[in-house]
Write an enzyme that holds these catalytic residues in place. Sequence first.
Site, short mmCIF file in Angstrom:
data_model
loop_
_atom_site.label_atom_id
_atom_site.label_comp_id
_atom_site.label_asym_id
_atom_site.label_seq_id
_atom_site.Cartn_x
_atom_site.Cartn_y
_atom_site.Cartn_z
CB SER A 105 3.71 2.34 -0.88
OG SER A 105 3.64 0.98 -1.27
CG HIS A 110 2.09 1.69 3.46
ND1 HIS A 110 1.20 1.70 4.50
CD2 HIS A 110 1.48 1.04 2.44
CE1 HIS A 110 0.08 1.07 4.12
NE2 HIS A 110 0.23 0.66 2.89
CG ASP A 161 1.09 -1.40 -0.03
OD1 ASP A 161 1.51 -0.37 -0.58
OD2 ASP A 161 0.14 -1.40 0.78
CG MET A 182 -0.46 -6.69 -2.32
SD MET A 182 -0.39 -5.88 -3.94
CE MET A 182 -0.60 -4.19 -3.44
CG HIS A 184 -2.14 -2.25 3.53
ND1 HIS A 184 -2.33 -1.51 2.38
CD2 HIS A 184 -3.32 -2.87 3.77
CE1 HIS A 184 -3.58 -1.69 1.95
NE2 HIS A 184 -4.18 -2.51 2.79
CG MET A 241 -3.87 -5.14 0.72
SD MET A 241 -3.20 -4.15 -0.61
CE MET A 241 -1.54 -3.87 0.02
CG MET A 299 -7.70 0.23 1.02
SD MET A 299 -5.94 0.56 1.03
CE MET A 299 -5.55 0.42 -0.72
N GLY A 325 -0.09 3.10 -8.69
CA GLY A 325 -0.27 3.88 -9.91
C GLY A 325 -1.70 4.03 -10.39
CG ASP A 360 -2.39 2.49 0.55
OD1 ASP A 360 -2.24 1.38 1.08
OD2 ASP A 360 -1.81 2.82 -0.51
N GLY A 361 -3.28 5.14 -1.94
CA GLY A 361 -3.64 4.87 -3.34
C GLY A 361 -3.94 6.16 -4.08
#
Length: 222
Positions: free
Chosen positions: A12, A37, A39, A41, A70, A72, A141, A149, A180-181
């Site tokens: 990511s 990936h 992310d 947001m 992705h 969000m 998720m 983190g 993911d995560g």
Amino acid sequence: MTDCKSRIIAPSLLAADWSRVAEEVIRAEQAGADWLHLDVMDAHFVDNLSFGPQFVSIVRPHTTLPLDTHLMMTNPDHYLDRFVKAGVNRITVHVEADHDVKKSLAHIRSQGCGCGLALNPATPFDAVLPYVDQIDLLLVMTVVPGYGGQPFMEAETMPKVAAARQYRQEHGLNFHIEVDGGIDHRTVHIAARHGADVMVAGTSLYGAKDMAAAVAAMRECE
Ligand code: DX5
Ligand code: ZN
């Protein structure tokens, strides 16, 4: 369990050093990553604000890796075409977002991108059932989205991964199952055991001293 050698590893970019983003993208490709990936947001669907299509168009020329995006975002439809124009290869939207899911997925595909559907830890697997025959990827998720983190949420999410694998098998579907995560050299095996085949990792890969070794460790069979 999916064959560990065919496991897809997707660092990511959220966890990369954005001041050297071209080098960071090249580092991931040279480390043996399969996808990158992204992310995205919007500071509304999730608390954090990351980057948009302009940042993606800066990244695009530096890698041949598929850009696994992705979103969000509360209103992903508003941006789908701009991410397509920026050169992404697949777009995942959240089932919880404020849109007509079927329409969004169909539009993503009509633009030549792979389409994915994401669900948060608190969202039951049933919420995506009406759409699973329309997707190339299901993103389960494994943290509450917004920040890298965070710790892996095994109890809340692994039963959904297993349910997705079972449903896929019973209905002759073939979407990827992505997690993911909180994915690292330990939790990757838990996710794979339940049926995940695409592993997104930010902190554990971009934070690794030797990224290639960390990517290889993610591919090790248990
Ligand atoms: C949602 C983000 C993060 C990120 C990966 O918050 O999607 O999950 O990709 O985070 P870590 O650093 O846990 O791999
Ligand atoms: Zn993500």
